[in-house]
Structure formats: C-alpha cells, structure tokens
Design a protein around this motif. Sequence first.
Motif, mmCIF file in Angstrom:
data_model
loop_
_atom_site.group_PDB
_atom_site.id
_atom_site.type_symbol
_atom_site.label_atom_id
_atom_site.label_comp_id
_atom_site.label_asym_id
_atom_site.label_seq_id
_atom_site.Cartn_x
_atom_site.Cartn_y
_atom_site.Cartn_z
ATOM 1 N N LEU A 2 -8.798 1.279 8.186
ATOM 2 C CA LEU A 2 -8.325 1.941 6.724
ATOM 3 C C LEU A 2 -7.206 1.210 6.251
ATOM 4 N N LEU A 3 -6.214 1.089 6.878
ATOM 5 C CA LEU A 3 -5.070 0.078 6.809
ATOM 6 C C LEU A 3 -5.537 -1.381 6.147
ATOM 7 N N TYR A 4 -6.357 -1.919 6.875
ATOM 8 C CA TYR A 4 -6.948 -3.204 6.222
ATOM 9 C C TYR A 4 -7.692 -3.076 5.092
ATOM 10 N N TYR A 5 -8.329 -1.827 4.923
ATOM 11 C CA TYR A 5 -9.182 -1.865 3.531
ATOM 12 C C TYR A 5 -8.352 -1.545 2.353
ATOM 13 N N VAL A 6 -7.086 -0.547 2.746
ATOM 14 C CA VAL A 6 -6.169 -0.385 1.578
ATOM 15 C C VAL A 6 -5.401 -1.664 1.204
ATOM 16 N N ALA A 55 -2.122 -2.022 -9.567
ATOM 17 C CA ALA A 55 -1.239 -2.769 -8.203
ATOM 18 C C ALA A 55 -0.131 -1.908 -7.889
ATOM 19 N N LEU A 56 0.384 -1.190 -8.718
ATOM 20 C CA LEU A 56 1.432 -0.370 -8.491
ATOM 21 C C LEU A 56 1.053 0.796 -7.526
ATOM 22 N N GLN A 57 0.114 1.572 -8.016
ATOM 23 C CA GLN A 57 -0.578 2.554 -7.107
ATOM 24 C C GLN A 57 -1.037 2.253 -5.869
ATOM 25 N N ALA A 58 -1.764 1.070 -5.811
ATOM 26 C CA ALA A 58 -2.434 0.597 -4.485
ATOM 27 C C ALA A 58 -1.249 0.440 -3.538
ATOM 28 N N THR A 59 -0.069 -0.231 -4.204
ATOM 29 C CA THR A 59 1.145 -0.632 -3.256
ATOM 30 C C THR A 59 1.780 0.873 -2.951
ATOM 31 N N VAL A 60 2.121 1.732 -3.560
ATOM 32 C CA VAL A 60 2.604 2.817 -3.361
ATOM 33 C C VAL A 60 1.804 3.700 -2.170
ATOM 34 N N PHE A 61 0.313 3.768 -2.607
ATOM 35 C CA PHE A 61 -0.298 4.329 -1.762
ATOM 36 C C PHE A 61 -0.561 3.733 -0.096
ATOM 37 N N ALA A 62 -0.612 2.458 -0.203
ATOM 38 C CA ALA A 62 -0.460 1.897 1.060
ATOM 39 C C ALA A 62 0.671 1.724 1.975
ATOM 40 N N PHE A 63 1.942 1.958 1.262
ATOM 41 C CA PHE A 63 3.224 2.198 1.859
ATOM 42 C C PHE A 63 3.335 3.796 2.300
ATOM 43 N N MET A 64 2.718 4.497 1.537
ATOM 44 C CA MET A 64 2.596 5.997 1.980
ATOM 45 C C MET A 64 1.581 6.327 3.179
ATOM 46 N N LEU A 65 0.676 5.545 3.093
ATOM 47 C CA LEU A 65 -0.366 5.545 4.395
ATOM 48 C C LEU A 65 0.438 5.040 5.674
ATOM 49 N N MET A 66 1.107 3.657 5.406
ATOM 50 C CA MET A 66 1.915 3.412 6.669
ATOM 51 C C MET A 66 2.850 4.085 7.210
ATOM 52 N N GLY A 67 3.442 5.079 6.229
ATOM 53 C CA GLY A 67 4.444 5.713 6.516
ATOM 54 C C GLY A 67 3.656 7.120 7.248
#
Length: 126
Positions: free
Chosen positions: A64-68, A35-47
Amino acid sequence: MCCLGVRLLVLFGLTGVSFLLNWAVPTVPVLGWYALQATVFAFMLMGVDAYAARHERKRTPETLLYYVAGIGGFLGTWLGVIVLKHKRAKKVFVGILTGISFLWIVVIWWVATHQEAIFSFLGVNL
C-alpha cells in the motif's frame, strides 16, 4: 486497505477532490491539488504505520505504501522516511521508493519538455 476497489476509491477520491478544490481555488491547477493531496496522504499513512510499529499494532502493508507513492505520493513517502525516520533501515523499501521516485521525475521532466507536442496532440490551442 487491501483490495483493488479500495485502492481505486483512494485514487478516484483524490482526483475528485482535486477537481473540487480547483473549482474553489482556480489559481492552483488540478494537478497541483492532486500532488499536494497525494503527498499529504502518503505522509499521513507513513505516520500511521510508524505509530503502529512503535505500539505493536497492526501495520500498513508495504504494498500500500508503494501504491500511494506510485500514484503520486512519493514526496510524502520520502518525508515519512526522513522526518519520521520510518523504514529507512529497510534497504528494499528505500530502493523501490527510489525507483518509483526516479520514474516520476522522468515523467515530470518529459511532460515539461514536450508540452507543445502534448497540447498539439490533444488539440489544445494556447
């Protein structure tokens, strides 16, 4: 990141690293690391997408944003919407993200309230 293979690689990569982190720090469960990794990855992708939008570069596809968000990064995606102020004007994006988040909340609630039945089904004795 357009292809199914790359998306599966991201999913399996996050899962594999979660098990490695659990091996290194066993006090945090595998799902917590995931959960921590997925959250950080999604935030970085949004950035990255927010940066690309501001500098007129190639954008990250919304699928891709929906997928993540769907594989567990919905909190990071919401953080990107709130903190980075990215995609908050797109009502369709916010609506789909709300639906994904609602599904995750329902699943988390169901698992939390039915742990005994799940452990019984899996044959795990606590």
